[in-house]
Design an enzyme around this catalytic site. Structure first.
Site, short mmCIF file in Angstrom:
data_model
loop_
_atom_site.label_atom_id
_atom_site.label_comp_id
_atom_site.label_asym_id
_atom_site.label_seq_id
_atom_site.Cartn_x
_atom_site.Cartn_y
_atom_site.Cartn_z
N PHE A 35 0.87 -1.19 0.00
CA PHE A 35 0.00 0.00 0.00
C PHE A 35 0.90 1.23 0.00
O PHE A 35 1.72 1.40 0.89
CB PHE A 35 -0.93 0.03 1.22
CG PHE A 35 -1.87 1.20 1.17
CD1 PHE A 35 -3.03 1.14 0.40
CD2 PHE A 35 -1.58 2.39 1.83
CE1 PHE A 35 -3.89 2.24 0.31
CE2 PHE A 35 -2.42 3.49 1.74
CZ PHE A 35 -3.58 3.40 0.99
N ASP A 39 9.32 2.35 1.49
CA ASP A 39 8.19 3.13 2.00
C ASP A 39 8.09 2.85 3.49
O ASP A 39 7.60 1.80 3.91
CB ASP A 39 6.92 2.70 1.25
CG ASP A 39 5.66 3.39 1.77
OD1 ASP A 39 5.73 3.99 2.87
OD2 ASP A 39 4.63 3.33 1.09
N LYS A 71 3.33 9.74 8.53
CA LYS A 71 2.63 9.39 9.78
C LYS A 71 3.29 9.89 11.08
O LYS A 71 3.05 10.99 11.50
CB LYS A 71 2.44 7.88 9.85
CG LYS A 71 1.41 7.38 8.81
CD LYS A 71 1.06 5.95 9.04
CE LYS A 71 0.05 5.41 8.05
NZ LYS A 71 -1.32 5.84 8.27
C1 LIG Z 1 3.05 2.21 3.86
C2 LIG Z 1 2.16 3.37 3.54
N1 LIG Z 1 2.48 4.15 2.50
C3 LIG Z 1 1.73 5.21 2.17
C4 LIG Z 1 0.60 5.53 2.87
C5 LIG Z 1 -0.22 6.71 2.48
O1 LIG Z 1 -0.01 7.74 3.40
P1 LIG Z 1 -0.99 8.99 3.45
O2 LIG Z 1 -2.33 8.49 3.86
O3 LIG Z 1 -0.37 9.92 4.46
O4 LIG Z 1 -1.01 9.58 2.09
C6 LIG Z 1 0.22 4.74 3.96
C7 LIG Z 1 -1.00 5.03 4.71
O5 LIG Z 1 -1.55 4.21 5.41
C8 LIG Z 1 1.04 3.62 4.30
O6 LIG Z 1 0.73 2.82 5.33
#
Ligand SMILES: Cc1ncc(COP(=O)(O)O)c(C=O)c1O
Length: 393
Positions: free
Chosen positions: A137, A222, A251
């Site tokens: 994700f 990520d 986050k």
């Molecule tokens: C691993 C990862 N990447 C990207 C995102 C997307 O982040 P945002 O909601 O701040 O755009 C998330 C959100 O849960 C995530 O867990």
């Protein structure tokens, strides 16, 4: 009109919200507008690293908001410079770029990887493809949805950004099969969060990094969810003893205010030049004043405490009959259930005053890194009680 009615009438219906309105919190405890108290094992999905309204964090944010709340990136500001320095010094990265969210950080990382490849090999080499993992994700923008290896997100929003392909997690042969001359980067989460708390195997990670290095394919980690102490080290990459070319954060970094960051090694430090990438709010002084406090508090003792708290959670839950297995690391844990549905457990916990999350079919725990033993034990007692309860007829 109640807050819930107001929201339903005026806010787009994109979230399956629980029927509670949260108004005030301290540490890992939050209250709703009826005065009901909850232990929060979710931290706003891994955001409130220091819990609700840490006094130092709140004071720093308040102070900065009274000094200088925003300029633009046409000028220098102190909090952003300080946060960049702390991040680079503590992670061995050379440079940071600040944005506002995880998706935006990943978008920037993808641009950075492609520009590196185009600068180095020429556009005509068509070296633009990013391989990502099945069940990953990476965000909700069109490009980060394209990067996300879950078809469930790919149904209604075509056409997506081209140049993404997916490989099975922990399957080196599958990766090798897709590592052709069009690939410029591989993007991974060391622990897949939204995808269901899956850990990458150390052997796989080692081989992936070796393979990428031999072909000058960049590794993008990520760490939007895993970063900033969530797994008991500042970055999850430390568990694997590797340094990705690019790491993205979001986050937990802001401790509750919107921030995203791209970190890159020296090799990529000068790829972006003025005009290549920008965002109005990126590195905002108030947000960075909060981020600075998060990083200052995230010392070795706190990271060690995160590891200890993982042990406490495992000890208290592992032997319950409803618990098949606990996956994850640090304070990013996914509980596999034997005879219960995660959605039922979440609702029963909420009734009893505990906020937990799900990740696919698992119960996901992302408590604040600073949760006290008392708060942790209180929440675990509720969770254990719910897990031991008989299903309702
Ligand atoms: C691993 C990862 N990447 C990207 C995102 C997307 O982040 P945002 O909601 O701040 O755009 C998330 C959100 O849960 C995530 O867990």
């Amino acid at each position: 009109m109640s807050t819930q009615a107001q929201t339903k009438q005026h806010v787009m219906n994109t979230y399956a919200r629980k029927p509670i309105t949260l108004v005030e919190g301290k540490g890992a405890i939050v209250f709703d507008d009826q005065g009901k108290r909850y232990v929060d094992f979710s931290s706003g999905i891994g955001v409130n690293a220091l819990g609700y309204c840490d006094p130092d964090w709140s004071a720093a944010v308040a102070k900065q908001s009274q000094l200088l709340q925003h300029t633009s990136n046409l000028y220098y500001t102190q909090p952003m410079a300080q946060v960049a320095q702390i991040l680079c010094q503590r992670t061995n990265y050379s440079k940071a770029f600040f944005g506002n969210s995880g998706a935006e950080a990943n978008e920037g990382a993808i641009k950075l990887a492609r520009k590196y490849s185009f600068d180095r090999y020429g556009k005509e080499a068509n070296r633009y493809k990013i391989l990502t993992l099945v069940d990953s994700f990476h965000g909700r923008t069109i490009t980060t949805l394209a990067a996300t290896g879950q078809d469930v997100f790919h149904q209604s929003f075509d056409p997506f950004t081209e140049g993404f392909d997916y490989v099975e997690v922990n399957n080196l042969e599958a990766l090798k099969a897709k590592m052709d001359a069009s690939v410029c980067a591989v993007m991974i989460e060391f622990v897949q969060g939204e995808g269901g708390i899956h850990l990458l195997n150390p052997d796989y990670v080692e081989a992936l990094f070796e393979l990428c290095a031999t072909q000058d394919v960049l590794v993008i980690a990520d760490e939007v969810q895993t970063g900033i102490g969530r797994t008991g080290t500042l970055l999850a990459s430390e568990h694997y003893h590797v340094q990705p070319d690019i790491t993205t954060l979001a986050k937990g970094l802001g401790g509750g205010l919107p921030i995203g960051a791209i970190l890159c090694t020296e090799k990529l430090a000068n790829v972006f030049q003025p005009g290549d990438h920008a965002t109005t709010f990126g590195g905002n002084p108030v947000v960075c004043a909060g981020a600075k406090v998060v990083l200052e508090k995230l010392n070795d003792a706190l990271l060690e405490a995160v590891q200890q708290k993982e042990k406490v959670i495992r000890q208290q839950l592992t032997n319950l009959p409803s618990v098949k297995k606990i996956d994850g690391i640090g304070l990013m844990l996914g509980i596999q259930l034997t005879d219960k549905k995660a959605t039922d457990v979440i609702d029963q916990c909420l009734e009893q005053g505990l906020i937990v999350l799900s990740a696919k079919e698992k119960i996901r725990l992302l408590p604040p890194l600073t949760i006290t033993d008392t708060e942790l034990n209180e929440g675990l007692a509720i969770l254990a009680k719910v897990l031991m309860s008989q299903p309702k007829e």
